[in-house]
Write an enzyme that holds these catalytic residues in place. Structure first.
Site, PDB file in Angstrom:
ATOM      1  N   ASP A 133      77.265  47.357  27.499  1.00 44.73           N
ATOM      2  CA  ASP A 133      76.441  47.291  26.297  1.00 44.73           C
ATOM      3  C   ASP A 133      75.693  48.606  26.096  1.00 44.73           C
ATOM      4  O   ASP A 133      75.593  49.120  24.981  1.00 44.73           O
ATOM      5  CB  ASP A 133      75.452  46.137  26.414  1.00 44.73           C
ATOM      6  CG  ASP A 133      74.533  46.040  25.203  1.00 44.73           C
ATOM      7  OD1 ASP A 133      75.005  45.666  24.122  1.00 44.73           O
ATOM      8  OD2 ASP A 133      73.334  46.364  25.339  1.00 44.73           O
ATOM      9  N   HIS A 134      75.195  49.173  27.177  1.00 41.62           N
ATOM     10  CA  HIS A 134      74.487  50.448  27.091  1.00 41.62           C
ATOM     11  C   HIS A 134      75.458  51.608  26.888  1.00 41.62           C
ATOM     12  O   HIS A 134      75.025  52.706  26.535  1.00 41.62           O
ATOM     13  CB  HIS A 134      73.647  50.660  28.345  1.00 41.62           C
ATOM     14  CG  HIS A 134      72.540  49.654  28.507  1.00 41.62           C
ATOM     15  ND1 HIS A 134      71.674  49.646  29.575  1.00 41.62           N
ATOM     16  CD2 HIS A 134      72.152  48.621  27.716  1.00 41.62           C
ATOM     17  CE1 HIS A 134      70.810  48.648  29.444  1.00 41.62           C
ATOM     18  NE2 HIS A 134      71.086  48.007  28.321  1.00 41.62           N
TER      19      HIS A 134
ATOM     20  N   THR B 136      76.736  57.331  21.926  1.00 46.59           N
ATOM     21  CA  THR B 136      78.097  57.370  21.391  1.00 46.59           C
ATOM     22  C   THR B 136      78.694  55.974  21.392  1.00 46.59           C
ATOM     23  O   THR B 136      78.449  55.170  22.291  1.00 46.59           O
ATOM     24  CB  THR B 136      78.989  58.291  22.239  1.00 46.59           C
ATOM     25  OG1 THR B 136      79.034  57.782  23.580  1.00 46.59           O
ATOM     26  CG2 THR B 136      78.458  59.718  22.244  1.00 46.59           C
TER      27      THR B 136
ATOM     28  N   ASP C 174      82.843  56.085  27.061  1.00 46.87           N
ATOM     29  CA  ASP C 174      82.987  57.436  27.603  1.00 46.87           C
ATOM     30  C   ASP C 174      82.059  57.711  28.782  1.00 46.87           C
ATOM     31  O   ASP C 174      81.802  58.857  29.127  1.00 46.87           O
ATOM     32  CB  ASP C 174      82.719  58.469  26.498  1.00 46.87           C
ATOM     33  CG  ASP C 174      81.344  58.288  25.852  1.00 46.87           C
ATOM     34  OD1 ASP C 174      80.593  57.387  26.283  1.00 46.87           O
ATOM     35  OD2 ASP C 174      81.008  59.037  24.913  1.00 46.87           O
TER      36      ASP C 174
ATOM     37  N   SER D 249      78.886  57.252  28.930  1.00 49.63           N
ATOM     38  CA  SER D 249      77.635  57.873  28.499  1.00 49.63           C
ATOM     39  C   SER D 249      76.409  57.386  29.273  1.00 49.63           C
ATOM     40  O   SER D 249      75.452  58.160  29.425  1.00 49.63           O
ATOM     41  CB  SER D 249      77.426  57.672  26.990  1.00 49.63           C
ATOM     42  OG  SER D 249      77.338  56.303  26.659  1.00 49.63           O
TER      43      SER D 249
ATOM     44  N   GLU E  34      65.790  49.139  33.848  1.00 50.07           N
ATOM     45  CA  GLU E  34      65.328  47.825  33.398  1.00 50.07           C
ATOM     46  C   GLU E  34      65.320  46.788  34.515  1.00 50.07           C
ATOM     47  O   GLU E  34      64.455  45.923  34.561  1.00 50.07           O
ATOM     48  CB  GLU E  34      66.183  47.334  32.230  1.00 50.07           C
ATOM     49  CG  GLU E  34      65.826  47.976  30.916  1.00 50.07           C
ATOM     50  CD  GLU E  34      66.557  47.375  29.741  1.00 50.07           C
ATOM     51  OE1 GLU E  34      66.272  47.777  28.607  1.00 50.07           O
ATOM     52  OE2 GLU E  34      67.425  46.489  29.943  1.00 50.07           O
TER      53      GLU E  34
ATOM     54  N   HIS F 230      73.244  37.407  28.038  1.00 50.44           N
ATOM     55  CA  HIS F 230      71.898  36.881  28.257  1.00 50.44           C
ATOM     56  C   HIS F 230      71.944  35.431  28.729  1.00 50.44           C
ATOM     57  O   HIS F 230      71.001  34.955  29.360  1.00 50.44           O
ATOM     58  CB  HIS F 230      71.070  37.004  26.980  1.00 50.44           C
ATOM     59  CG  HIS F 230      70.877  38.424  26.560  1.00 50.44           C
ATOM     60  ND1 HIS F 230      70.444  38.779  25.296  1.00 50.44           N
ATOM     61  CD2 HIS F 230      71.064  39.595  27.217  1.00 50.44           C
ATOM     62  CE1 HIS F 230      70.377  40.105  25.213  1.00 50.44           C
ATOM     63  NE2 HIS F 230      70.747  40.612  26.359  1.00 50.44           N
TER      64      HIS F 230
END
Length: 717
Positions: free
Chosen positions: A236-237, A311, A315, A317, A383, A484
């Protein structure tokens, strides 16, 4: 000859954003087809005086906001800022001007005649600013003769911000690029206000929905491990982060403060007076901040849009960053490696990620003692401890690969070693995602349906430059928040191959990096890592643990936090994401006419909860409906062998198809007229051998026994 309307932005000598409007003085009204709409058989026109007044007022208001309400989120001190931060803030300012001007023009139309919201959006979007001076100022118009950067077919490595992945549309999928929409936006007023009910009324309070439909209970999944949630959060990030000045206790904007009640970014949620949990602390309000507006990718007026700060491409990121500035901060610039730090609790353990000098979280900023938050390619890495662990694995994997490449190719310099290792790690994450994660999530049937099955040999030839890999609003605000439901309230810590076990409470773990630094000496982070693939995830349903419904991002000295379910519901509404029924129709599924139609498709307790709070079945929020679906088999809808219901499976399947077919640097691609950087056949076959379990074995400190597929219940028979 029709008049000419020209709009441009420039920076004043004081560093302020100015708007320039040029109008042909020969005509009083706009008569061209692009400025006239037929409203109920009546021609509606805007005079140039109206346009000038609207733009002038919008610009003045944005400059006022820049000095006051937006002071915390926009650059104000440096009159000549440089770099991607300045570019991003310019886009935000332009987004506010566009949004406010469109809203003012809407009000003019309402004064003329009450106009349906879809007509307003249609009219304003017809004002094509690409045919004005604005066309040369649009941040998404690429002109190789004026642009500092050049698109190169022969570039063997991705640009870190995604630029020129698509040679035809160079900005598509880049960081700070607007999200796309599989379905047109559904704003309450057609342009800007959060979605409303089909009758035009305000939708039910998000916390009441959370209490009624998404209760706090626990039930383990029968086969899926906690790795589905952890890797899912990393993914997700990978491709989504809305531009927003973060709220609650840790942001600079306090929306529950009465003086901020009319702030243009505030969308705080009032708790019901009889709320069983928050009322005991006399809390009446939860902070909620709207995503920052973005100028439309086509540079037209129209419904509010939002930027994606990272992005869209898969990739890696979160490991490397989505801007050159972040990427450079994470590099050691020696031997191609990423920065690391020696574990302060035990130097004999493998290294950890470096310390973050600047944090976006006050929890990290106020921390005292030696255990500081970690620096990573994504601002959310701290987190929770499990997310830190998965980040650390891939940082170690990068350095392991860079070291191996240096031995094989001693002539390579730091840049070559870094880029080659980054290319391989990105390919590994893509392969793990499609080979191990997606089959469990949406099932083999949906993999085949959406063209997501990986090849065992040879190359993939499906790349299409017309496929937009940018993320969709509904996907990122609802469908890919499925995880979640899988979250556990306690995390296992297992030492010495299950010989002893302890637990760590999630509500006590938000932004607490010390649990990774000194988890259980002398084993470092291995007990947490081992717990991820031994512990079962929670069942995939409408039940969510209280640690994220009442304690999200709770500070160590507090007894309460936020409600993640409320954030999910309200985030989709404020970004104009259509209702659950609209998404079912988009996916070719049966549209519900009433609550009884849901039976057999949605969990019965969820239907009862929805009926109690929503006035109409067409009002149900997409997250609420999607997370409550039953996995359907042989009852009129297509069979699923994944853990999700048909609507979320469809939304995720469509998005991941775009990720694969719209990525010029997809790891399976062969060299073609668009591609000149493919892996060699033998290299590709080696990447196909990668499993997440292999990455764990190579980069943990002492784990030497693991199941092949860490996403499902381990078996060593």
């Amino acid at each position: 000859m029709p008049p000419v309307f020209l709009l441009a932005f420039r920076i004043s000598v004081y560093g302020q954003l100015e708007i320039l409007v040029y109008l042909d003085e020969s005509e009083t009204d706009f008569h061209s087809p692009k400025s006239v709409i037929n409203v109920d058989d009546r021609e509606f026109k805007l005079s140039r005086r109206d346009i000038m007044r609207v733009l002038d007022n919008s610009m003045r208001r944005v400059e006022e906001m820049r000095r006051k309400e937006l002071r915390a989120v926009l650059l104000t001190k440096n009159p000549n800022p440089e770099g991607s931060e300045f570019i991003e803030n310019m886009k935000i300012k332009m987004g506010f001007v566009s949004t406010m001007a469109a809203d003012s023009l809407k009000n003019l139309m309402h004064q003329h005649r009450k106009t349906k919201k879809h007509k307003i959006a249609q009219y304003l979007h017809s004002l094509d600013l690409n045919h004005t001076v604005m066309g040369s100022e649009c941040p998404y118009n690429y002109d190789p003769n004026k642009n500092d950067r050049t698109c190169r077919l022969d570039n063997p490595y991705r640009e870190i911000d995604g630029f020129c992945n698509n040679l035809k549309y160079p900005y598509r999928g880049t960081s700070h690029y607007p999200a796309q929409r599989f379905i047109p936006a559904d704003y309450g007023d057609g342009l800007n206000e959060p979605r409303r009910s089909i009758r035009g009324e305000e939708l039910p309070n998000g916390r009441i929905i959370s209490n009624s439909v998404l209760p706090s209970t626990t039930k383990d999944h029968s086969t899926v491990t906690n790795m589905m949630m952890v890797f899912g959060q990393l993914m997700d990030h990978e491709f989504a982060l809305a531009s927003s000045p973060t709220g609650f206790m840790f942001g600079k904007l306090k929306c529950c403060d009465p003086k901020n009640v009319v702030h243009p970014l505030c969308m705080n949620v009032n708790f019901p007076k009889n709320d069983k949990f928050f009322s005991q602390f006399r809390l009446t309000c939860m902070e909620m901040v709207r995503s920052l507006p973005a100028i439309d990718v086509d540079c037209r007026f129209g419904p509010r849009n939002q930027n994606n700060e990272v992005t869209s491409y898969i990739d890696a990121s979160p490991i490397y960053g989505s801007t050159q500035e972040v990427g450079n901060r994470l590099r050691s610039f020696s031997m191609g490696e990423l920065k690391i730090q020696q574990n302060p609790t035990n130097p004999r353990l493998k290294p950890l990620m470096p310390i973050a000098n600047i944090s976006n979280s006050m929890q990290c900023e106020i921390r005292s003692g030696p255990f500081k938050c970690f620096a990573a390619g994504d601002t959310r890495a701290n987190e929770n401890s499990l997310l830190i662990v998965i980040h650390t694995l891939f940082v170690r994997e990068h350095n392991r690969i860079a070291q191996g490449l240096q031995i094989i190719n001693p002539q390579w310099d730091d840049e070559r070693l870094y880029q080659e290792a980054r290319k391989i790690v990105g390919a590994e994450i893509q392969h793990i995602c499609f080979k191990e994660f997606l089959p469990i999530l949406i099932g083999q049937n949906n993999l085949k349906k959406f063209g997501l099955e990986l090849k065992d040999t040879g190359y993939f030839i499906g790349y299409n430059p017309e496929t937009d890999a940018s993320v969709d609003h509904g996907f990122v605000t609802a469908a890919f928040r499925f995880g979640h439901s899988l979250i556990n309230k306690d995390m296992f810590r297992i030492t010495n191959q299950s010989s002893s076990m302890s637990t760590l409470s999630l509500k006590k773990d938000f932004f607490q990096p010390q649990h990774v630094y000194r988890d259980i000496p002398p084993e470092g982070m291995d007990p947490l890592l081992r717990g991820i693939f031994y512990q079962h995830a929670q069942n995939m349903d409408n039940h969510v643990v209280e640690d994220v419904r009442n304690h999200l991002f709770q500070l160590p000295h507090e007894k309460f936090g936020m409600d993640l379910m409320v954030l999910n519901i309200m985030r989709a509404r404020e970004q104009g994401v259509p209702s659950y029924n609209e998404w079912r129709e988009y996916c070719g599924l049966t549209r519900y006419r009433n609550w009884n139609d849901m039976k057999g498709h949605v969990i019965l307790s969820a239907i009862d909860g929805m009926r109690a709070v929503y006035k109409n079945v067409n009002d149900v929020d997409i997250f609420v409906g999607g997370i409550s679906e039953i996995i359907l088999k042989n009852n009129g809808e297509k069979e699923s062998d994944g853990i999700l219901g048909p609507t979320f499976s469809c939304m995720i399947g469509n998005q991941f198809r775009n990720f694969r077919y719209g990525d010029r640097y997809w790891y399976e691609n062969e060299n073609s007229k668009f591609i000149s950087h493919a892996f060699q056949p033998k290299q590709l076959q080696e990447i196909r051998k990668v499993r997440l379990s292999r990455v764990i074995c190579d980069n943990s400190d002492s784990i030497d026994l693991i199941s092949i597929n860490v996403f499902i219940e381990p078996s060593f028979e």
